[in-house]
Design an enzyme around this catalytic site. Structure first.
Site: not given
Length: 525
Positions: A129, A282
């Protein structure tokens, strides 16, 4: 009757204010502060009980040698030989999310491409990214270099950063070449798995269909770089050596660390996939998978090399994300966890009370409000009753239980306590932001990694002679905290009777050291 003089009126006014303050202090201030003392004492006891419980469990686990993964009784060498002989290797996807990782991209890509697994049964997916077009070209060139060697590596770059890391991994799983993959291994850009990583994790998933995640432990390659990294190592060793091990051995649940783990893609999809509603995507995924009935296993003797943030700026941003995200997730998922019918009442209690409330919220609050506000204030207001066992014995026990996980750094215990108390101000603020969903709740700043940059001669000169930039080096909140603690310490020397000034002088010094930027390494802007 004669008129009062100006001086007499002044004296009268001062006496009136003093009497008003005395009445307010006795009827309002002291009772409120005493209530705060009792609340902090209750939080201290909650944290103490949780730490002692985990200590008992981990001692039993080690003495009985009954770690969770040993219950599966896998003979990894035998399993490997069977798979190789039959040629039944499952298809594995390896995801490496990164963002402007100039210093470490070669290390992570090289380690992933060096994994021991058939080339036709593995896909290395670099999710870049990066917004710096030069770094983007470097990463793409590195992927092409490995592709020319026969490695099945894919370079993926998005035109936006929607969802940050979670968005990148979600998009990566949607690629057409991923449809045949059964498992996905995830490594952040500074993580370097050993070649046998997949052979030490995939067999657990192959032979236990209720397992969703195999988590490895982190090994810090730069733990000796400075005092900041040594102190981080002490905290994280406790997290992995105790919290993760206890969660794995008792409830088959713990928070996914976002990297150095292998997921069953079926379980990942069953849980709803990656979501970016908090900065701990996560942990969010792990909780949702657990509520679906999936189990996790922590393999504590499988180490994956990685890098700790060695600059205070990077560490502070990381701690904001790690403290704000769990508190915000607790707010978002409290009702969902409470109403879940697929998991036992005991497991729901563990997730809500122990995992979230005590470890992610109470631990921050009691550290800051009790040791940095209430105890110093008790010096100024001697009417307050502060039990010695709450102020001294309980925190000492908690600190020792944490430090014994890193025996080589036990002599740094005092430094660790003082530094953790200073950092608790930022963690408490972040937790409050998360609970209230205030500004910065979704702030995502990628943790800066230095890789080998800090080891070169030129960088070494920079580390020794940091350039002074007022905005980067001065931290006003820590300096204000240091001034308050110093005032309380001096007041205790003059008027006190409890000798709290010994602690207060040291804690004020730690706040000033951090406040004036003399912690961690320094890199040029």
């Amino acid at each position: 009757m004669r008129d009062l003089t100006f001086k007499e009126r002044q004296v009268g006014l001062i006496e009136s204010l003093a009497n008003a303050w005395s009445g307010l202090r006795g009827s309002v201030v002291v009772p409120l502060l005493q209530l705060a003392v009792y609340l902090c004492a209750a939080m201290s006891v909650m944290l103490f009980v949780e730490r002692v419980y985990m200590a008992i469990v981990i001692v039993c686990v080690k003495v009985l040698r009954k770690k969770r993964y040993t219950k599966y009784k896998l003979k990894l060498d035998t399993v490997r030989k069977e798979i190789e002989d039959s040629g039944t290797h499952p298809m594995v996807l390896v995801q490496i999310p990164m963002f402007n990782e100039r210093e470490v991209y070669r290390l992570s890509i090289g380690a992933a491409c060096g994994l021991s697994w058939p080339f036709d049964k593995i896909v290395i997916q670099v999710l870049d990214d990066s917004t710096d077009h030069i770094i983007r070209e470097l990463v793409e060139s590195e992927c092409q270099r490995w592709a020319s060697k026969g490695v099945n590596i894919k370079y993926e770059n998005r035109s936006n950063r929607n969802g940050y890391k979670a968005g990148a991994m979600r998009e990566g799983l949607r690629k057409c070449y991923v449809k045949d993959c059964e498992y996905v291994a995830i490594f952040d850009a500074d993580f370097q798995p050993e070649p046998d990583f997949l052979w030490r994790t995939i067999p657990f998933l192959l032979s236990n269909h209720d397992l969703a995640l195999v988590q490895a432990r982190w090994k810090f390659v730069n733990a000796n770089e400075c005092l900041l990294t040594r102190l981080q190592e002490m905290s994280l060793d406790y997290h992995f050596g105790v919290e993760q091990e206890v969660g794995s051995s008792t409830y088959s649940f713990f928070g996914f660390n976002g990297t150095a783990g292998v997921w069953r893609i079926e379980a990942l999809k069953d849980a709803g996939g990656w979501k970016e509603r908090t900065t701990v995507e996560d942990m969010d995924l792990a909780v949702r998978a657990s509520l679906k009935g999936w189990k996790f296993v922590f393999v504590g003797d499988l180490l994956v090399k990685n890098e700790l943030p060695s600059t205070f700026k990077a560490y502070r941003y990381q701690q904001h994300r790690w403290s704000c995200g769990p508190a915000n997730l607790f707010r978002k998922m409290f009702k969902e966890i409470l109403q879940c019918e697929r998991v036992s009442l005991l497991k729901k209690f563990h997730v809500l009370y122990a995992f979230f409330f005590v470890r992610k919220i109470i631990a921050h609050f009691v550290t800051f409000f009790f040791y940095c506000i209430i105890i110093p204030t008790c010096v100024l207001v001697p009417e307050l009753h502060l039990p010695k066992y709450i102020a001294i014995y309980i925190p000492s026990t908690i600190s020792i239980l944490n430090a014994i996980c890193t025996p080589r750094s036990f002599h740094l215990l005092i430094f660790w306590i003082l530094f953790e108390n200073v950092m608790s101000m930022h963690r408490s603020k972040a937790a409050i932001i998360g609970l209230l969903e205030a500004n910065r709740v979704n702030e995502w700043v990628v943790t800066e990694k230095l890789g080998n940059a800090a080891k070169t001669k030129a960088q070494s000169k920079w580390l020794k002679r940091p350039r002074f930039r007022l905005g980067e080096r001065i931290h006003m909140l820590e300096i204000i905290m240091g001034c308050y603690l110093l005032f309380c310490a001096i007041y205790d020397v003059v008027y006190g009777r409890d000798h709290f000034y010994v602690y207060l002088f040291f804690q004020a010094g730690a706040a000033f050291i951090v406040g004036f930027g003399y912690v961690g390494t320094f890199m040029p802007s």
